[in-house]
Write a protein that holds these residues in place. Sequence first.
Motif, PDB file in Angstrom:
ATOM      1  N   LYS A  83      53.474  36.571  -3.905  1.00 17.36           N
ATOM      2  CA  LYS A  83      54.760  36.367  -3.208  1.00 17.36           C
ATOM      3  C   LYS A  83      54.824  37.140  -1.890  1.00 17.36           C
ATOM      4  N   ARG A  84      54.043  38.197  -1.778  1.00 13.07           N
ATOM      5  CA  ARG A  84      54.124  39.047  -0.584  1.00 13.07           C
ATOM      6  C   ARG A  84      53.306  38.520   0.599  1.00 13.07           C
ATOM      7  N   PHE A  85      52.558  37.432   0.399  1.00 13.75           N
ATOM      8  CA  PHE A  85      51.668  36.954   1.467  1.00 13.75           C
ATOM      9  C   PHE A  85      52.058  35.565   1.960  1.00 13.75           C
ATOM     10  N   LYS A  86      51.981  35.390   3.264  1.00 12.31           N
ATOM     11  CA  LYS A  86      52.196  34.064   3.857  1.00 12.31           C
ATOM     12  C   LYS A  86      51.021  33.786   4.774  1.00 12.31           C
ATOM     13  N   ASN A  87      50.421  32.613   4.597  1.00 13.79           N
ATOM     14  CA  ASN A  87      49.384  32.180   5.530  1.00 13.79           C
ATOM     15  C   ASN A  87      48.264  33.232   5.683  1.00 13.79           C
ATOM     16  N   TYR A  88      47.786  33.763   4.576  1.00 14.26           N
ATOM     17  CA  TYR A  88      46.892  34.925   4.624  1.00 14.26           C
ATOM     18  C   TYR A  88      45.497  34.670   4.041  1.00 14.26           C
ATOM     19  N   TYR A  89      45.415  34.083   2.858  1.00 14.58           N
ATOM     20  CA  TYR A  89      44.106  33.893   2.210  1.00 14.58           C
ATOM     21  C   TYR A  89      43.557  32.489   2.479  1.00 14.58           C
ATOM     22  N   ASP A  90      42.236  32.420   2.682  1.00 14.24           N
ATOM     23  CA  ASP A  90      41.600  31.111   2.887  1.00 14.24           C
ATOM     24  C   ASP A  90      41.349  30.400   1.554  1.00 14.24           C
ATOM     25  N   VAL A  91      41.032  31.183   0.541  1.00 16.61           N
ATOM     26  CA  VAL A  91      40.810  30.604  -0.798  1.00 16.61           C
ATOM     27  C   VAL A  91      41.484  31.514  -1.822  1.00 16.61           C
ATOM     28  N   ILE A  92      42.178  30.903  -2.778  1.00 19.14           N
ATOM     29  CA  ILE A  92      42.741  31.671  -3.904  1.00 19.14           C
ATOM     30  C   ILE A  92      42.222  31.047  -5.203  1.00 19.14           C
ATOM     31  N   VAL A 105      31.858  36.282   3.259  1.00 18.21           N
ATOM     32  CA  VAL A 105      33.301  36.496   3.429  1.00 18.21           C
ATOM     33  C   VAL A 105      33.532  37.894   4.008  1.00 18.21           C
ATOM     34  N   LYS A 106      34.682  38.059   4.666  1.00 19.02           N
ATOM     35  CA  LYS A 106      34.985  39.388   5.209  1.00 19.02           C
ATOM     36  C   LYS A 106      35.628  40.272   4.158  1.00 19.02           C
ATOM     37  N   GLU A 107      36.538  39.670   3.376  1.00 17.50           N
ATOM     38  CA  GLU A 107      37.230  40.448   2.349  1.00 17.50           C
ATOM     39  C   GLU A 107      37.392  39.611   1.093  1.00 17.50           C
ATOM     40  N   GLU A 121      37.122  33.504   5.090  1.00 21.11           N
ATOM     41  CA  GLU A 121      36.957  34.919   5.458  1.00 21.11           C
ATOM     42  C   GLU A 121      37.646  35.825   4.458  1.00 21.11           C
ATOM     43  N   ARG A 122      38.840  35.403   4.023  1.00 22.22           N
ATOM     44  CA  ARG A 122      39.588  36.223   3.053  1.00 22.22           C
ATOM     45  C   ARG A 122      39.814  35.425   1.786  1.00 22.22           C
ATOM     46  N   VAL A 123      39.373  35.991   0.667  1.00 16.74           N
ATOM     47  CA  VAL A 123      39.462  35.280  -0.610  1.00 16.74           C
ATOM     48  C   VAL A 123      40.173  36.169  -1.627  1.00 16.74           C
ATOM     49  N   LEU A 124      40.989  35.539  -2.457  1.00 22.67           N
ATOM     50  CA  LEU A 124      41.711  36.279  -3.497  1.00 22.67           C
ATOM     51  C   LEU A 124      41.402  35.714  -4.883  1.00 22.67           C
ATOM     52  N   VAL A 125      41.137  36.604  -5.828  1.00 27.48           N
ATOM     53  CA  VAL A 125      41.024  36.197  -7.236  1.00 27.48           C
ATOM     54  C   VAL A 125      42.221  36.782  -7.968  1.00 27.48           C
ATOM     55  N   ILE A 126      42.894  35.940  -8.740  1.00 26.77           N
ATOM     56  CA  ILE A 126      43.981  36.441  -9.584  1.00 26.77           C
ATOM     57  C   ILE A 126      43.465  36.408 -11.021  1.00 26.77           C
ATOM     58  N   GLY A 127      43.493  37.561 -11.689  1.00 30.85           N
ATOM     59  CA  GLY A 127      42.848  37.694 -13.003  1.00 30.85           C
ATOM     60  C   GLY A 127      41.391  38.063 -12.770  1.00 30.85           C
ATOM     61  N   ASP A 141      30.966  46.468  -3.907  1.00 37.60           N
ATOM     62  CA  ASP A 141      30.749  45.872  -2.587  1.00 37.60           C
ATOM     63  C   ASP A 141      31.864  46.333  -1.642  1.00 37.60           C
ATOM     64  N   PRO A 142      31.516  46.790  -0.446  1.00 39.22           N
ATOM     65  CA  PRO A 142      32.565  47.278   0.470  1.00 39.22           C
ATOM     66  C   PRO A 142      33.588  46.209   0.852  1.00 39.22           C
ATOM     67  N   ARG A 143      33.252  44.945   0.686  1.00 44.52           N
ATOM     68  CA  ARG A 143      34.219  43.884   1.017  1.00 44.52           C
ATOM     69  C   ARG A 143      35.247  43.656  -0.102  1.00 44.52           C
ATOM     70  N   ALA A 144      34.988  44.256  -1.266  1.00 45.08           N
ATOM     71  CA  ALA A 144      35.877  44.026  -2.417  1.00 45.08           C
ATOM     72  C   ALA A 144      36.995  45.054  -2.469  1.00 45.08           C
ATOM     73  N   LYS A 145      38.205  44.574  -2.768  1.00 45.17           N
ATOM     74  CA  LYS A 145      39.352  45.481  -2.980  1.00 45.17           C
ATOM     75  C   LYS A 145      40.042  45.053  -4.263  1.00 45.17           C
ATOM     76  N   ILE A 146      40.316  46.031  -5.123  1.00 48.57           N
ATOM     77  CA  ILE A 146      40.883  45.711  -6.429  1.00 48.57           C
ATOM     78  C   ILE A 146      42.315  46.235  -6.522  1.00 48.57           C
ATOM     79  N   PHE A 147      43.204  45.393  -7.005  1.00 44.50           N
ATOM     80  CA  PHE A 147      44.601  45.797  -7.205  1.00 44.50           C
ATOM     81  C   PHE A 147      44.962  45.571  -8.665  1.00 44.50           C
ATOM     82  N   CYS A 148      45.531  46.601  -9.301  1.00 44.07           N
ATOM     83  CA  CYS A 148      45.952  46.424 -10.691  1.00 44.07           C
ATOM     84  C   CYS A 148      47.443  46.174 -10.719  1.00 44.07           C
TER      85      CYS A 148
END
Length: 274
Positions: free
Chosen positions: A142-151, A98-100, A77-83, A127-134
Motif C-alpha cells: 500500500k505504501r508504494f506507487k509506480n515503484y516495482y517492475d515485477v511483483i 536487477v538493481k534491487e 530493475e526493482r523486483v519485490l517478493v511477497i512471502g 546478495d547486496p541487491r537483496a533487502k529483507i523486510f519482516c
Amino acid sequence: MELWFSEMQSKNVKMSYKIKNLLHSEKTKFQNLAVIDSEEFGRMLILDDVVQLTMKDEFIYHEMMAHVPLFTHGSPERVLVIGGGDGGTLREILKHPVKEAHLVEIDEKVIEASKRFFPELSVAFDDPRAKIFCEDGIAYVKRFKNYYDVIIVDSTDPVGPAVGLFRKEFYKDIFDALTEKGVFVAQTESPFYYEGLLKEVYNCIAEIFPYAAVYTAVIPTYPGALWTFTIGSKQVDPSDKANVPESCNFKTRYYTPEIHKACFKIPPFIKEIL
Ligand code: AG3
C-alpha cells in the motif's frame, strides 16, 4: 521403526513421506514450522503441516515463479517478493541483472529456519541487491506507487496468514505499486483441488490488468502435481512468444525459453475452469 509425515493434500487425499529425521519444529507467532529430512525428497520445509518446499523439487517452482515474469518484463530493475521467506524465489531473481530485489515476509522465523537449514536457498539473503523486510505484505504494498517492475506473490495456501494475499483489494494495490510496464505473478494452487480459487484469482487479475494468463509446471510434492501460476501484465502479453527470450544466459534446471513458451499452453479442463 519407520517414521512418516503426511500432508492432507485435500480432505480426502493424503501424501506421505518416509522421514529420516525431524530436524526442527516450533510454533511461531503465525504458524507451526517444521523442517524434516525425508528419504526421497531430502530436506523439507513444512508450515502448518503443509509442504512448502523440498530440496529435490524446489527448483521447478522457484525458477518458474521468477523467470517467467522477469523475462516477460524484459528489463526489470526493482523486483519485490511477497512471502517466499525461504529465499528460493529471491535466489532465482538475483540471476537477472536487477538493481534491487526486495522481500517482505510476515514470519521472520521462516527466514531464520531457511538460514539454518536451507543454505542453498538462503544464500540469496547475502546478495547486496537483496533487502529483507519482516512485515505484512498487504500493508507493505500500500505504501508504494509506480515503484516495482515485477511483483511476485510466493504465498502459502489460501488459509491462515495468507488469506488476504488472494483478495482483489490486494491485487489492486499491487497494480498501483507496479511501474507502467509492470508484471505480477502469484502461485495459484492446483487446478484439481483449488479450482474455485484459480477461477477467482484469474478473473480478478483479468479485471485489473490489461493482460492476464495462467501457466503451469509440474511440481511432484504439491497437491495434484500440476501447479498453476497466474500472471498479470500492464503492457506486454505474457503468453505471446515475442516476449520470450531467445536464450537464457544463466544456469537453470527446469526453465528454458522453450518451456517458457510451452507453459502457457493450457489444457481444455483448465480453460473451462477459468
Ligand atoms: N509456496 C507455495 C506452496 C503451496 C504448497 N501447497 C501445498 N503443498 N498444499 C511455497 C513457498 C516456497 N517458496
